[in-house]
Design a protein around this motif. Sequence first.
Motif, short mmCIF file in Angstrom:
data_model
loop_
_atom_site.label_atom_id
_atom_site.label_comp_id
_atom_site.label_asym_id
_atom_site.label_seq_id
_atom_site.Cartn_x
_atom_site.Cartn_y
_atom_site.Cartn_z
N ARG A 28 0.50 -0.23 -13.14
CA ARG A 28 1.12 0.77 -12.28
C ARG A 28 1.20 0.28 -10.83
O ARG A 28 2.20 0.47 -10.15
CB ARG A 28 0.33 2.08 -12.34
N GLN A 29 0.13 -0.39 -10.37
CA GLN A 29 0.10 -0.92 -9.01
C GLN A 29 1.19 -1.98 -8.83
O GLN A 29 1.90 -1.98 -7.83
CB GLN A 29 -1.27 -1.55 -8.71
N GLY A 32 4.62 -0.35 -9.01
CA GLY A 32 4.82 0.41 -7.78
C GLY A 32 5.13 -0.49 -6.61
O GLY A 32 6.01 -0.20 -5.81
N GLY A 33 4.41 -1.60 -6.51
CA GLY A 33 4.64 -2.56 -5.43
C GLY A 33 6.02 -3.17 -5.52
O GLY A 33 6.71 -3.30 -4.52
N ALA A 35 8.67 -1.86 -7.00
CA ALA A 35 9.66 -0.82 -6.71
C ALA A 35 9.76 -0.61 -5.20
O ALA A 35 10.85 -0.44 -4.67
CB ALA A 35 9.26 0.47 -7.41
N HIS A 36 8.62 -0.62 -4.53
CA HIS A 36 8.57 -0.47 -3.08
C HIS A 36 9.35 -1.58 -2.41
O HIS A 36 10.15 -1.35 -1.51
CB HIS A 36 7.10 -0.52 -2.65
N GLN A 37 9.10 -2.83 -2.86
CA GLN A 37 9.77 -4.00 -2.32
C GLN A 37 11.28 -3.89 -2.53
O GLN A 37 12.06 -4.13 -1.63
CB GLN A 37 9.23 -5.25 -3.04
N GLY A 39 13.01 -1.21 -2.99
CA GLY A 39 13.52 -0.14 -2.15
C GLY A 39 13.77 -0.60 -0.73
O GLY A 39 14.81 -0.32 -0.15
N TYR A 40 12.82 -1.33 -0.17
CA TYR A 40 12.97 -1.88 1.18
C TYR A 40 14.16 -2.82 1.25
O TYR A 40 14.95 -2.78 2.19
CB TYR A 40 11.71 -2.62 1.60
#
Length: 56
Positions: A28-29, A32-33, A35-37, A39-40
């Motif tokens: 999950r981490q 999530g990381g 997906a965050h990247q 998104g940015y």
Amino acid sequence: MSIKHTWRRLRHLARRWPAWRYRRFVVRQVIGGAAHQAGYMAVGVTVAVLWHYLRG
């Protein structure tokens, strides 16, 4: 905090927790990381394209 120290702590936690739970948490981490990247990056590209068109 050194990587070795962090690794030792992670291994200690892995020994204490049920393995499947730990693995699910890590997955999950990582997801999530990522997906965050992504998104940015998407926001950055969108802004760059808009900026280019607005200027041009």
